[in-house]
Motif scaffolding. Structure first.
Motif, short mmCIF file in Angstrom:
data_model
loop_
_atom_site.label_atom_id
_atom_site.label_comp_id
_atom_site.label_asym_id
_atom_site.label_seq_id
_atom_site.Cartn_x
_atom_site.Cartn_y
_atom_site.Cartn_z
N GLY A 248 0.77 -1.25 0.00
CA GLY A 248 0.00 0.00 0.00
C GLY A 248 0.80 1.28 0.00
N VAL A 249 2.10 1.20 -0.33
CA VAL A 249 2.89 2.45 -0.33
C VAL A 249 3.32 2.86 -1.74
N SER A 250 2.81 2.14 -2.75
CA SER A 250 3.23 2.56 -4.10
C SER A 250 2.12 3.40 -4.75
N MET A 251 1.99 3.31 -6.08
CA MET A 251 1.15 4.28 -6.78
C MET A 251 -0.25 3.77 -7.11
N GLY A 252 -0.64 2.61 -6.57
CA GLY A 252 -1.93 2.02 -6.93
C GLY A 252 -3.11 2.80 -6.34
N ASP A 253 -4.29 2.54 -6.92
CA ASP A 253 -5.50 3.26 -6.48
C ASP A 253 -5.93 2.91 -5.07
N TYR A 254 -5.57 1.70 -4.62
CA TYR A 254 -6.03 1.28 -3.29
C TYR A 254 -4.91 1.28 -2.26
N ASP A 255 -3.85 2.04 -2.57
CA ASP A 255 -2.72 2.10 -1.66
C ASP A 255 -3.05 3.07 -0.53
N CYS A 256 -3.96 2.66 0.36
CA CYS A 256 -4.46 3.62 1.34
C CYS A 256 -3.62 3.68 2.61
N VAL A 257 -2.61 2.82 2.72
CA VAL A 257 -1.69 2.98 3.85
C VAL A 257 -1.11 4.40 3.80
N LYS A 258 -0.84 4.81 2.58
CA LYS A 258 -0.28 6.13 2.34
C LYS A 258 -1.18 7.24 2.92
N VAL A 259 -2.46 7.16 2.55
CA VAL A 259 -3.42 8.19 2.97
C VAL A 259 -3.54 8.20 4.49
N VAL A 260 -3.65 6.99 5.06
CA VAL A 260 -3.86 6.89 6.51
C VAL A 260 -2.64 7.39 7.27
N LEU A 261 -1.45 6.97 6.83
CA LEU A 261 -0.24 7.39 7.56
C LEU A 261 -0.06 8.90 7.47
N ASP A 262 -0.41 9.49 6.34
CA ASP A 262 -0.29 10.94 6.22
C ASP A 262 -1.20 11.65 7.21
N GLU A 263 -2.36 11.04 7.48
CA GLU A 263 -3.28 11.65 8.46
C GLU A 263 -2.76 11.46 9.88
N MET A 264 -2.09 10.34 10.10
CA MET A 264 -1.71 9.99 11.48
C MET A 264 -0.39 10.61 11.92
N GLY A 265 0.52 10.86 10.98
CA GLY A 265 1.84 11.33 11.42
C GLY A 265 2.58 12.11 10.38
N GLU A 266 3.84 12.39 10.69
CA GLU A 266 4.75 13.13 9.81
C GLU A 266 5.50 12.13 8.95
N MET A 267 5.02 11.92 7.73
CA MET A 267 5.65 10.88 6.92
C MET A 267 6.52 11.46 5.81
N SER A 268 7.59 10.73 5.51
CA SER A 268 8.38 11.02 4.31
C SER A 268 8.11 9.89 3.32
N TRP A 269 7.70 10.24 2.12
CA TRP A 269 7.45 9.24 1.08
C TRP A 269 8.63 9.25 0.13
N MET A 270 9.25 8.13 -0.01
CA MET A 270 10.50 8.12 -0.76
C MET A 270 10.44 7.14 -1.92
N GLN A 271 11.13 7.52 -2.98
CA GLN A 271 11.45 6.60 -4.05
C GLN A 271 12.96 6.42 -3.95
N VAL A 272 13.36 5.29 -3.39
CA VAL A 272 14.78 5.07 -3.13
C VAL A 272 15.40 4.46 -4.38
N ALA A 273 16.59 4.93 -4.73
CA ALA A 273 17.22 4.49 -5.99
C ALA A 273 17.85 3.11 -5.82
N ILE A 274 17.00 2.14 -5.49
CA ILE A 274 17.45 0.75 -5.36
C ILE A 274 16.43 -0.17 -6.02
N LYS A 275 16.88 -1.35 -6.38
CA LYS A 275 15.98 -2.38 -6.89
C LYS A 275 16.43 -3.71 -6.33
N PRO A 276 15.55 -4.46 -5.69
CA PRO A 276 14.14 -4.15 -5.43
C PRO A 276 13.99 -3.11 -4.31
#
Ligand code: AMP
Ligand code: MG
Length: 408
Positions: A248-276
Motif C-alpha cells: 500500500g505504499v506505491s502508486m496504486g489506487d487502493y494504496d491507502c496505507v499512504k493516505v492513513v499514515l499521512d493523516e496519522m503522522g509526519e511521513m516522508s514518502w521516498m522513491q529510493v534508488a534501489i531495486k528491489p
C-alpha cells in the motif's frame, strides 16, 4: 529518486536508542550494555591447578627423579586441610586450590605412584608456578569488565555468570509490530480464489525481526480499508516501539496505507534508488517510528534489510548498524540494465581459494521469494550493465551460519 544513503539517514536521524532495562542473564544475549560492568571479585578467585597431578615444592623436584610422600588428596571444590612440607606431595585434581607450602604442580603423566599411592616418584623437575593458575589471572577484582555499548555475545554472558552477576542493565530490545495490508491477501491454507494471494510478508518480516534479536508483535492482516488500517497502526504505535507495514505504499489506487499514515503522522514518502524495494515510507506516528515497506515479497525483505534493520539496531543501542560488505568475484554473469538504481541481486556465495565467489540464486523478480530463500547473500550491482564473470562486486552476506553456500 533519492540515494539509499540519504533514505537511511532520514530514518537513522529519527530512531534514537531506547531506555534501559535490567534483564536476567538468560534474556540478555544480543543486547547492548547500558552501563559499565565492574568485577566485584577476582576470576579465578584463588590459585588453582590447571592439571591433574601432584602439588609439590618445585625445589624438591630439582634432582628428579625423586620420591615424595603423598600426604593428601584435593578434588576440585575441596579446601586444603594441611600444608605441603619438604619432600611431600598432595594428589590434586584440575581446579582444586593449590595447598599452602606447594608452589608447583607436576602433571600425573610425569609421575609414577608407588605402594598404592602412599608415595610418588616425580620423574621430571618442574619450575615454581608450573601449571598453577593464579587468582585474578582472568579478571582482577575492581576491573571494568565491559564498557557501556558492549554487545552481549555468549562469551560475555559466561563472563557475567562467572562473576556471579545474574542481572545486567541493557538498552531495551525494541518491540516491533508487523501488519500486512491488502484486499487480495489471505492467511492460512484454504484454497485460493482467482486474484487471492497468500500473506507471506507478515511471516517473513516477523522472522527478520526475530533474527535481528528484536521482539516481534503480530498486528495481523488488514484490508485496504482506511479505518482498519488506522486501527491496526494505532494499536501498533501504542503497544510497540516501532511498526512495520507492508504493502500500500506505491502508486496504486487502493494504496491507502499512504493516505492513513499521512493523516496519522509526519511521513516522508521516498522513491529510493534501489531495486528491489524502491517505494518506502518512514515517519513518526505519536513519536513512534513507522516503516512503510513495499508489498512485493522480496522488496519488503530487502527494504527491511537496508532501511529498517539498521534503525532498529540503533534503537537497541548498537553502533554497528549495517552488515559488513566484502568483495566478491562474479563466477557467472549478474546482468542488469542501467536505470539509475543500485541493484541488490540475490546470490549464492562460496569462499574458496581465499576469495568470495558469487552467482545468481535464481529469478531476480521482486516477487520471486524462492530465490531469496535459495540465496545466502546480496550482490551490490552499481548502475550499469551488471557483472561479467571475473568482475568484482560488493557482497552482503546474509545469515552466514544457516547455509552452506555452493562448492565446486
Ligand atoms: P502493494 O505494495 O500493496 O501494491 O503490493 C505489491 C505486490 O505485493 C502485489 O502483488 C501484492 O499482492 C503483493 N503483496 C502485498 N502484500 C503482500 C503480503 N503481505 N504477502 C505477499 N504478497 C504481498
Ligand atoms: Mg496492496
Amino acid at each position: 529518486m533519492i540515494p539509499l544513503t540519504e533514505a537511511q539517514q532520514v530514518v537513522l536521524d529519527r530512531c534514537a536508542p531506547l531506555g534501559t532495562v535490567t534483564l536476567p542473564l538468560v534474556e540478555a544475549l544480543g543486547c547492548v550494555t547500558a552501563g559499565a560492568v565492574t568485577a566485584a571479585e577476582a576470576v579465578p578467585a584463588f590459585d588453582n591447578t590447571a592439571m591433574d597431578g601432584y602439588a609439590v615444592r618445585a625445589a624438591d623436584t630439582a634432582s628428579a627423579p625423586v620420591t615424595l610422600e603423598v600426604v593428601g588428596t584435593l578434588a576440585a571444590g575441596a579446601a586444603p586441610e594441611r600444608a605441603v612440607g619438604a619432600s611431600e606431595a598432595v594428589r590434586i585434581m584440575t581446579g582444586a586450590p593449590i595447598p599452602p607450602g606447594a608452589d608447583a604442580v607436576i602433571m600425573v603423566e610425569r609421575t609414577r605412584a608407588l605402594e598404592g599411592g602412599g608415595r610418588v616418584v616425580a620423574e621430571a623437575s618442574v619450575p615454581a608456578g608450573n601449571h598453577v593458575r593464579r587468582a585474578g589471572e582472568d579478571l582482577q577484582a575492581g576491573t571494568v569488565v565491559f564498557q557501556p555499548g558492549e554487545v552481549l555475545q555468549p562469551a560475555h554472558v559466561g563472563v557475567l555468570a562467572g562473576l556471579g552477576i545474574h542481572a545486567v542493565e541493557v538498552v531495551r530490545r525494541p518491540r516491533v509490530g508487523v501488519v500486512s495490508t491488502g484486499d487480495e491477501l489471505v492467511d492460512g491454507p484454504e484454497p485460493l480464489a482467482l486474484g487471492q494471494v497468500r500473506d507471506s510478508n507478515r511471516y517473513s518480516l516477523l522472522s527478520l525481526v526475530s533474527e535481528a534479536g528484536l521482539e516481534g508483535v503480530d498486528l495481523g492482516l488488514v484490508r485496504d480499508d482506511p479505518e482498519a488500517i488506522r486501527a491496526a497502526i494505532a494499536r501498533g504505535v501504542e503497544t510497540c516501539d516501532a511498526v512495520l507495514t507492508s504493502g500500500g505504499v506505491s502508486m496504486g489506487d487502493y494504496d491507502c496505507v499512504k493516505v492513513v499514515l499521512d493523516e496519522m503522522g509526519e511521513m516522508s514518502w521516498m522513491q529510493v534508488a534501489i531495486k528491489p524495494a524502491k517505494p518506502f515510507a518512514f515517519g513518526l506516528v505519536g513519536g513512534t517510528p513507522v516503516f512503510g515497506l513495499p508489498g512485493n515479497t522480496v522488496s519488503s525483505m530487502v527494504s527491511f534489510e537496508l532501511l529498517a534493520r539498521p534503525a532498529l539496531r540503533q534503537m537497541m543501542g548498537h553502533t554497528q548498524l549495517h552488515r559488513p560488505r566484502v568483495q566478491a568475484t562474479a563466477a557467472a554473469p549478474l546482468r542488469r540494465r542501467p536505470d539509475g538504481k543500485i541493484h541488490f541481486a540475490r546470490v549464492v556465495w562460496s569462499y574458496s581459494g581465499g576469495r568470495y565467489e558469487v552467482r545468481s540464486a535464481g529469478g531476480q523478480g521482486s516477487h520471486q521469494l524462492s530465490a531469496l530463500a535459495a540465496a545466502n547473500g546480496l550482490a551490490v550491482l552499481a548502475d550499469g550493465h551488471g557483472a561479467e564473470p571475473g568482475d568484482v562486486v560488493e557482497l552482503i552476506r546474509l545469515h552466514e551460519f544457516s547455509r552452506g553456500g555452493w562448492h565446486r
